[in-house]
Scaffold this motif. Structure first.
Motif, PDB file in Angstrom:
ATOM      1  N   ILE A  53       0.833  -1.201   0.000  1.00  0.00           N
ATOM      2  CA  ILE A  53       0.000   0.000   0.000  1.00  0.00           C
ATOM      3  C   ILE A  53       0.873   1.259   0.000  1.00  0.00           C
ATOM      4  CG2 ILE A  53      -1.652   1.351   1.380  1.00  0.00           C
ATOM      5  CD1 ILE A  53      -2.839  -1.410   2.264  1.00  0.00           C
ATOM      6  N   SER A  54       1.907   1.286   0.828  1.00  0.00           N
ATOM      7  CA  SER A  54       2.815   2.441   0.874  1.00  0.00           C
ATOM      8  C   SER A  54       3.471   2.674  -0.480  1.00  0.00           C
ATOM      9  CB  SER A  54       3.893   2.236   1.935  1.00  0.00           C
ATOM     10  OG  SER A  54       3.325   2.247   3.212  1.00  0.00           O
ATOM     11  N   THR A  60       1.693   6.173  -7.233  1.00  0.00           N
ATOM     12  CA  THR A  60       0.578   6.994  -7.712  1.00  0.00           C
ATOM     13  C   THR A  60       0.928   8.478  -7.654  1.00  0.00           C
ATOM     14  OG1 THR A  60      -1.011   5.319  -7.003  1.00  0.00           O
ATOM     15  CG2 THR A  60      -1.869   7.539  -7.378  1.00  0.00           C
ATOM     16  N   ALA A  61       1.539   8.907  -6.557  1.00  0.00           N
ATOM     17  CA  ALA A  61       1.938  10.316  -6.433  1.00  0.00           C
ATOM     18  C   ALA A  61       2.945  10.693  -7.514  1.00  0.00           C
ATOM     19  CB  ALA A  61       2.524  10.570  -5.045  1.00  0.00           C
ATOM     20  N   GLY A  67       2.266  13.813 -14.620  1.00  0.00           N
ATOM     21  CA  GLY A  67       1.183  14.055 -15.565  1.00  0.00           C
ATOM     22  C   GLY A  67       0.698  12.807 -16.278  1.00  0.00           C
ATOM     23  N   GLU A  68       1.018  11.640 -15.735  1.00  0.00           N
ATOM     24  CA  GLU A  68       0.611  10.380 -16.356  1.00  0.00           C
ATOM     25  C   GLU A  68      -0.834  10.000 -16.070  1.00  0.00           C
ATOM     26  OE1 GLU A  68       3.367   7.321 -15.268  1.00  0.00           O
ATOM     27  OE2 GLU A  68       5.097   8.496 -15.897  1.00  0.00           O
ATOM     28  N   ILE A  69      -1.421  10.593 -15.042  1.00  0.00           N
ATOM     29  CA  ILE A  69      -2.812  10.303 -14.686  1.00  0.00           C
ATOM     30  C   ILE A  69      -3.619  11.558 -14.974  1.00  0.00           C
ATOM     31  CG2 ILE A  69      -4.408   9.681 -12.842  1.00  0.00           C
ATOM     32  CD1 ILE A  69      -2.130   8.142 -11.518  1.00  0.00           C
ATOM     33  N   GLU A  72      -9.140  14.154 -14.666  1.00  0.00           N
ATOM     34  CA  GLU A  72     -10.505  13.628 -14.496  1.00  0.00           C
ATOM     35  C   GLU A  72     -10.521  12.266 -13.805  1.00  0.00           C
ATOM     36  OE1 GLU A  72      -9.143  12.843 -18.726  1.00  0.00           O
ATOM     37  OE2 GLU A  72      -9.357  14.635 -17.524  1.00  0.00           O
ATOM     38  N   GLU A  73      -9.420  11.525 -13.851  1.00  0.00           N
ATOM     39  CA  GLU A  73      -9.355  10.240 -13.161  1.00  0.00           C
ATOM     40  C   GLU A  73      -9.217  10.418 -11.656  1.00  0.00           C
ATOM     41  OE1 GLU A  73      -6.700   7.240 -14.559  1.00  0.00           O
ATOM     42  OE2 GLU A  73      -7.161   7.664 -16.655  1.00  0.00           O
ATOM     43  N   THR A  74      -8.765  11.581 -11.183  1.00  0.00           N
ATOM     44  CA  THR A  74      -8.587  11.810  -9.758  1.00  0.00           C
ATOM     45  C   THR A  74      -9.776  12.529  -9.132  1.00  0.00           C
ATOM     46  OG1 THR A  74      -7.420  13.910 -10.130  1.00  0.00           O
ATOM     47  CG2 THR A  74      -6.072  11.905  -9.953  1.00  0.00           C
TER      48      THR A  74
END
Length: 77
Positions: A53-54, A60-61, A67-69, A72-74
Protein backbone atom coordinates in the motif's frame (compact mmCIF):
# COMPACT_ATOMS: atom_id res chain seq x y z
CA UNK A 1 -5.11 -10.19 18.24
CA UNK A 2 -4.23 -9.32 14.66
CA UNK A 3 -3.32 -12.19 12.35
CA UNK A 4 0.19 -12.29 10.93
CA UNK A 5 -0.80 -13.90 7.64
CA UNK A 6 -3.88 -13.50 5.46
CA UNK A 7 -5.42 -15.64 2.73
CA UNK A 8 -5.87 -14.43 -0.84
CA UNK A 9 -9.55 -13.86 -0.05
CA UNK A 10 -8.71 -11.75 3.01
CA UNK A 11 -6.11 -9.72 1.08
CA UNK A 12 -8.63 -9.07 -1.69
CA UNK A 13 -11.14 -7.85 0.89
CA UNK A 14 -8.53 -5.65 2.60
CA UNK A 15 -7.53 -4.03 -0.70
CA UNK A 16 -11.12 -3.96 -2.01
CA UNK A 17 -10.15 -5.81 -5.21
CA UNK A 18 -10.89 -9.19 -6.73
CA UNK A 19 -9.01 -12.37 -5.90
CA UNK A 20 -7.69 -12.72 -9.50
CA UNK A 21 -5.90 -9.36 -9.12
CA UNK A 22 -4.31 -10.48 -5.84
CA UNK A 23 -3.12 -13.69 -7.52
CA UNK A 24 -1.67 -11.67 -10.40
CA UNK A 25 0.14 -9.34 -7.99
CA UNK A 26 1.62 -12.36 -6.22
CA UNK A 27 2.70 -14.02 -9.48
CA UNK A 28 4.51 -10.87 -10.66
CA UNK A 29 6.09 -10.28 -7.25
CA UNK A 30 4.51 -6.85 -6.96
CA UNK A 31 2.90 -8.13 -3.75
CA UNK A 32 5.10 -10.37 -1.62
CA UNK A 33 3.70 -13.62 -0.35
CA UNK A 34 4.67 -17.15 0.56
CA UNK A 35 3.43 -20.53 -0.54
CA UNK A 36 2.83 -23.06 2.19
CA UNK A 37 2.44 -26.80 1.95
CA UNK A 38 2.45 -29.24 -0.94
CA UNK A 39 -0.47 -27.54 -2.66
CA UNK A 40 1.23 -24.15 -2.58
CA UNK A 41 -1.44 -22.27 -0.66
CA UNK A 42 -0.64 -18.54 -0.68
CA UNK A 43 -0.36 -16.44 2.46
CA UNK A 44 0.50 -12.75 2.68
CA UNK A 45 1.81 -11.09 5.81
CA UNK A 46 0.09 -7.99 7.08
CA UNK A 47 3.47 -6.23 6.92
CA UNK A 48 3.76 -7.03 3.20
CA UNK A 49 0.26 -5.66 2.58
CA UNK A 50 1.18 -2.41 4.33
CA UNK A 51 4.41 -2.16 2.31
CA UNK A 52 2.47 -2.76 -0.91
CA UNK A 53 0.00 0.00 0.00
CA UNK A 54 2.81 2.44 0.87
CA UNK A 55 4.55 1.71 -2.43
CA UNK A 56 1.27 2.12 -4.33
CA UNK A 57 0.76 5.56 -2.75
CA UNK A 58 4.31 6.57 -3.72
CA UNK A 59 3.94 5.29 -7.29
CA UNK A 60 0.58 6.99 -7.71
CA UNK A 61 1.94 10.32 -6.43
CA UNK A 62 4.88 10.06 -8.85
CA UNK A 63 2.53 9.32 -11.77
CA UNK A 64 0.31 12.28 -10.87
CA UNK A 65 3.33 14.59 -10.60
CA UNK A 66 4.59 13.37 -13.98
CA UNK A 67 1.18 14.05 -15.56
CA UNK A 68 0.61 10.38 -16.36
CA UNK A 69 -2.81 10.30 -14.69
CA UNK A 70 -5.38 12.64 -16.25
CA UNK A 71 -7.02 15.04 -13.79
CA UNK A 72 -10.51 13.63 -14.50
CA UNK A 73 -9.36 10.24 -13.16
CA UNK A 74 -8.59 11.81 -9.76
CA UNK A 75 -11.89 13.67 -9.43
CA UNK A 76 -14.92 12.23 -7.67
CA UNK A 77 -13.65 8.68 -7.17
Amino acid sequence: MQRRFLTIEQVAEELNVGQPLVRALLRTGELRGIQIGGRGIWRVSTTDIEEYISQAYKTTAERIAAGEIPEEETEGN
